[in-house]
Design an enzyme around this catalytic site. Structure first.
Site, PDB file in Angstrom:
ATOM      1  N   PHE A 197       0.851  -8.306  16.020  1.00 61.70           N
ATOM      2  CA  PHE A 197       2.219  -8.122  15.506  1.00 61.70           C
ATOM      3  C   PHE A 197       2.863  -9.341  15.525  1.00 61.70           C
ATOM      4  O   PHE A 197       2.904 -10.257  16.596  1.00 61.70           O
ATOM      5  CB  PHE A 197       2.858  -7.202  16.670  1.00 61.70           C
ATOM      6  CG  PHE A 197       4.169  -6.737  16.214  1.00 61.70           C
ATOM      7  CD1 PHE A 197       4.167  -5.714  15.136  1.00 61.70           C
ATOM      8  CD2 PHE A 197       5.323  -7.342  16.578  1.00 61.70           C
ATOM      9  CE1 PHE A 197       5.498  -5.198  14.537  1.00 61.70           C
ATOM     10  CE2 PHE A 197       6.651  -6.958  15.975  1.00 61.70           C
ATOM     11  CZ  PHE A 197       6.584  -5.932  15.039  1.00 61.70           C
ATOM     12  N   ILE A 198       3.571  -9.695  14.383  1.00 56.76           N
ATOM     13  CA  ILE A 198       4.167 -10.793  13.797  1.00 56.76           C
ATOM     14  C   ILE A 198       5.820 -10.422  13.599  1.00 56.76           C
ATOM     15  O   ILE A 198       5.923  -9.466  13.163  1.00 56.76           O
ATOM     16  CB  ILE A 198       3.683 -11.204  12.430  1.00 56.76           C
ATOM     17  CG1 ILE A 198       2.262 -11.472  12.586  1.00 56.76           C
ATOM     18  CG2 ILE A 198       4.406 -12.172  11.529  1.00 56.76           C
ATOM     19  CD1 ILE A 198       1.776 -12.752  13.124  1.00 56.76           C
ATOM     20  N   ASP A 214      -0.971  -4.227   6.283  1.00 58.12           N
ATOM     21  CA  ASP A 214      -1.786  -3.840   7.830  1.00 58.12           C
ATOM     22  C   ASP A 214      -2.909  -2.687   7.628  1.00 58.12           C
ATOM     23  O   ASP A 214      -3.934  -3.031   7.268  1.00 58.12           O
ATOM     24  CB  ASP A 214      -0.641  -3.489   8.785  1.00 58.12           C
ATOM     25  CG  ASP A 214      -0.919  -3.305  10.177  1.00 58.12           C
ATOM     26  OD1 ASP A 214      -2.006  -3.763  10.568  1.00 58.12           O
ATOM     27  OD2 ASP A 214      -0.472  -2.450  10.845  1.00 58.12           O
ATOM     28  N   GLU A 241       5.590  -7.506  -1.175  1.00 57.48           N
ATOM     29  CA  GLU A 241       5.405  -6.944   0.328  1.00 57.48           C
ATOM     30  C   GLU A 241       5.554  -8.112   1.392  1.00 57.48           C
ATOM     31  O   GLU A 241       4.875  -9.163   0.908  1.00 57.48           O
ATOM     32  CB  GLU A 241       4.183  -5.821   0.516  1.00 57.48           C
ATOM     33  CG  GLU A 241       4.076  -5.300   1.652  1.00 57.48           C
ATOM     34  CD  GLU A 241       5.123  -4.350   2.129  1.00 57.48           C
ATOM     35  OE1 GLU A 241       6.326  -4.993   2.234  1.00 57.48           O
ATOM     36  OE2 GLU A 241       5.011  -3.124   2.256  1.00 57.48           O
ATOM     37  N   ASP A 242       6.132  -7.828   2.467  1.00 56.82           N
ATOM     38  CA  ASP A 242       5.841  -8.616   3.663  1.00 56.82           C
ATOM     39  C   ASP A 242       4.554  -8.785   4.496  1.00 56.82           C
ATOM     40  O   ASP A 242       3.955  -9.893   4.377  1.00 56.82           O
ATOM     41  CB  ASP A 242       6.879  -8.600   4.802  1.00 56.82           C
ATOM     42  CG  ASP A 242       6.990  -7.165   5.081  1.00 56.82           C
ATOM     43  OD1 ASP A 242       6.172  -6.208   4.877  1.00 56.82           O
ATOM     44  OD2 ASP A 242       7.759  -6.856   6.119  1.00 56.82           O
ATOM     45  N   GLY A 271      11.710  -5.721   4.956  1.00 61.51           N
ATOM     46  CA  GLY A 271      10.977  -6.901   5.277  1.00 61.51           C
ATOM     47  C   GLY A 271      10.713  -8.246   4.350  1.00 61.51           C
ATOM     48  O   GLY A 271      10.544  -9.202   4.525  1.00 61.51           O
ATOM     49  N   LYS A 302      -3.602  -8.223   6.859  1.00 59.35           N
ATOM     50  CA  LYS A 302      -4.481  -8.278   8.147  1.00 59.35           C
ATOM     51  C   LYS A 302      -5.720  -7.745   7.659  1.00 59.35           C
ATOM     52  O   LYS A 302      -5.723  -6.204   7.833  1.00 59.35           O
ATOM     53  CB  LYS A 302      -3.774  -7.469   9.297  1.00 59.35           C
ATOM     54  CG  LYS A 302      -2.256  -8.007   9.823  1.00 59.35           C
ATOM     55  CD  LYS A 302      -1.828  -6.883  10.794  1.00 59.35           C
ATOM     56  CE  LYS A 302      -0.673  -7.415  11.374  1.00 59.35           C
ATOM     57  NZ  LYS A 302      -0.005  -6.542  12.256  1.00 59.35           N
ATOM     58  N   ASP A 350      10.484  -7.938  11.281  1.00 50.53           N
ATOM     59  CA  ASP A 350      11.464  -7.614  12.301  1.00 50.53           C
ATOM     60  C   ASP A 350      10.624  -6.929  13.392  1.00 50.53           C
ATOM     61  O   ASP A 350       9.404  -6.518  13.676  1.00 50.53           O
ATOM     62  CB  ASP A 350      12.403  -6.563  11.784  1.00 50.53           C
ATOM     63  CG  ASP A 350      11.888  -5.067  11.614  1.00 50.53           C
ATOM     64  OD1 ASP A 350      10.790  -5.076  10.957  1.00 50.53           O
ATOM     65  OD2 ASP A 350      12.450  -4.051  11.979  1.00 50.53           O
ATOM     66  N   ARG A 360      14.439 -10.684  11.781  1.00 49.72           N
ATOM     67  CA  ARG A 360      14.360 -11.093  10.565  1.00 49.72           C
ATOM     68  C   ARG A 360      14.737 -12.516   9.965  1.00 49.72           C
ATOM     69  O   ARG A 360      14.203 -13.024   8.919  1.00 49.72           O
ATOM     70  CB  ARG A 360      14.904 -10.023   9.487  1.00 49.72           C
ATOM     71  CG  ARG A 360      14.284  -8.667   9.702  1.00 49.72           C
ATOM     72  CD  ARG A 360      14.970  -7.860   8.494  1.00 49.72           C
ATOM     73  NE  ARG A 360      14.701  -6.431   8.853  1.00 49.72           N
ATOM     74  CZ  ARG A 360      13.509  -5.462   8.659  1.00 49.72           C
ATOM     75  NH1 ARG A 360      12.472  -6.171   8.216  1.00 49.72           N
ATOM     76  NH2 ARG A 360      13.551  -4.257   8.805  1.00 49.72           N
TER      77      ARG A 360
HETATM   78  P1  5GP Z   1       0.751  -0.631   6.435  1.00 47.41           P
HETATM   79  O1  5GP Z   1       1.187   0.408   5.942  1.00 47.41           O
HETATM   80  O2  5GP Z   1      -0.151  -1.529   5.780  1.00 47.41           O
HETATM   81  O3  5GP Z   1       0.132  -0.127   7.782  1.00 47.41           O
HETATM   82  O4  5GP Z   1       1.930  -1.340   6.951  1.00 47.41           O
HETATM   83  C1  5GP Z   1       2.948  -1.940   6.214  1.00 47.41           C
HETATM   84  C2  5GP Z   1       4.127  -1.947   6.925  1.00 47.41           C
HETATM   85  O5  5GP Z   1       3.915  -2.001   8.241  1.00 47.41           O
HETATM   86  C3  5GP Z   1       4.778  -3.421   6.473  1.00 47.41           C
HETATM   87  O6  5GP Z   1       5.466  -3.388   5.233  1.00 47.41           O
HETATM   88  C4  5GP Z   1       5.502  -3.859   7.809  1.00 47.41           C
HETATM   89  O7  5GP Z   1       6.856  -3.374   7.591  1.00 47.41           O
HETATM   90  C5  5GP Z   1       5.018  -2.786   8.805  1.00 47.41           C
HETATM   91  N1  5GP Z   1       4.030  -3.900   9.571  1.00 47.41           N
HETATM   92  C6  5GP Z   1       2.834  -3.899   9.824  1.00 47.41           C
HETATM   93  N2  5GP Z   1       2.290  -4.989  10.430  1.00 47.41           N
HETATM   94  C7  5GP Z   1       3.219  -5.656  10.851  1.00 47.41           C
HETATM   95  C8  5GP Z   1       3.843  -6.832  11.803  1.00 47.41           C
HETATM   96  O8  5GP Z   1       2.783  -7.588  12.570  1.00 47.41           O
HETATM   97  N3  5GP Z   1       5.033  -6.873  12.092  1.00 47.41           N
HETATM   98  C9  5GP Z   1       6.006  -6.375  11.582  1.00 47.41           C
HETATM   99  N4  5GP Z   1       7.247  -6.881  12.032  1.00 47.41           N
HETATM  100  N5  5GP Z   1       5.831  -5.397  10.910  1.00 47.41           N
HETATM  101  C10 5GP Z   1       4.595  -4.824  10.369  1.00 47.41           C
END
Ligand code: 5GP
Length: 183
Positions: A159-160, A110, A106-107, A51, A138, A166, A172
């Site tokens: 969700f984005i 969350d 990182e993209d 991402g 977030k 993606d 993407r």
């Molecule tokens: P975390 O471990 O912080 O919960 O999640 C990180 C990963 O979850 C990100 O690198 C991404 O791949 C995915 N992710 C979290 N939120 C979103 C979102 O809103 N949209 C998308 N496409 N991926 C997300």
């Protein structure tokens, strides 16, 4: 119906959230911050696949740090539109980061689980420092209290897609960022 104002992927409707111009402005701001903080240093940018590749491409060019190196790592914690809760490393780091200043790119952060796991793993290799840059953060979704060092946008827990992010591998390449439409 597919209109310019919305995109439909896998039956889900997404509406515009951040334009490419708004993204470019914030990416440049973060790039300048990094350039200032790393003046005279040669950091390693660690782009988290898949991402972050679009953001990383714009960000590293906007820093203007010519001595920087870029390398890639891949983790996965998502399937569809919600976290699976477990974080797995898929592609490991091949570069030696011992004694180096590492900037993870990182993209989106969350729950923060991926970020914390990644930093923990990297610190075992004794880098000089580890900082974390994210396109999107977030804060309300955090399960870890983790706060990235560099943030382009803070967003609500929705969700984005687009600009590298993606939906099951799709979307993407959309240049703007879209958010899932709630009824
Ligand atoms: P975390 O471990 O912080 O919960 O999640 C990180 C990963 O979850 C990100 O690198 C991404 O791949 C995915 N992710 C979290 N939120 C979103 C979102 O809103 N949209 C998308 N496409 N991926 C997300």
């Amino acid at each position: 119906m597919q209109t310019e104002k919305q995109v439909i992927i896998d039956g889900l409707t997404f509406v515009p959230y951040l334009t490419r111009e708004e993204i470019a402005t914030q990416v440049k701001r973060v790039g300048k911050e990094i350039a200032k903080d790393y003046e005279g240093k040669a950091p390693i940018f660690l782009c988290v696949l898949t991402g972050a590749f679009v953001f990383a491409s714009d960000l590293i060019r906007s820093t203007g740090i010519n001595d920087a190196k870029i390398t890639f790592i891949r983790y996965k914690s998502y399937e569809g539109t919600s976290s699976t809760g477990s974080v797995k490393q898929i592609i490991g780091l091949t570069d030696d980061i011992k004694g180096r200043d590492v900037i993870i790119i990182e993209d989106i952060v969350d729950t923060g689980l991926t970020a914390c796991r990644m930093i923990e793993d990297l610190k075992k290799q004794n880098p000089a420092s580890v900082k974390f840059a994210t396109l999107l953060f977030k804060p309300e979704s955090s399960q870890t209290g983790f706060v990235p060092d560099y943030i382009a946008f803070k967003i609500p827990p929705k969700f984005i897609i687009g600009y590298g992010l993606d939906l099951d591998g799709k979307a993407r390449n959309i240049p703007d960022i879209y958010v899932i439409k709630e009824d």
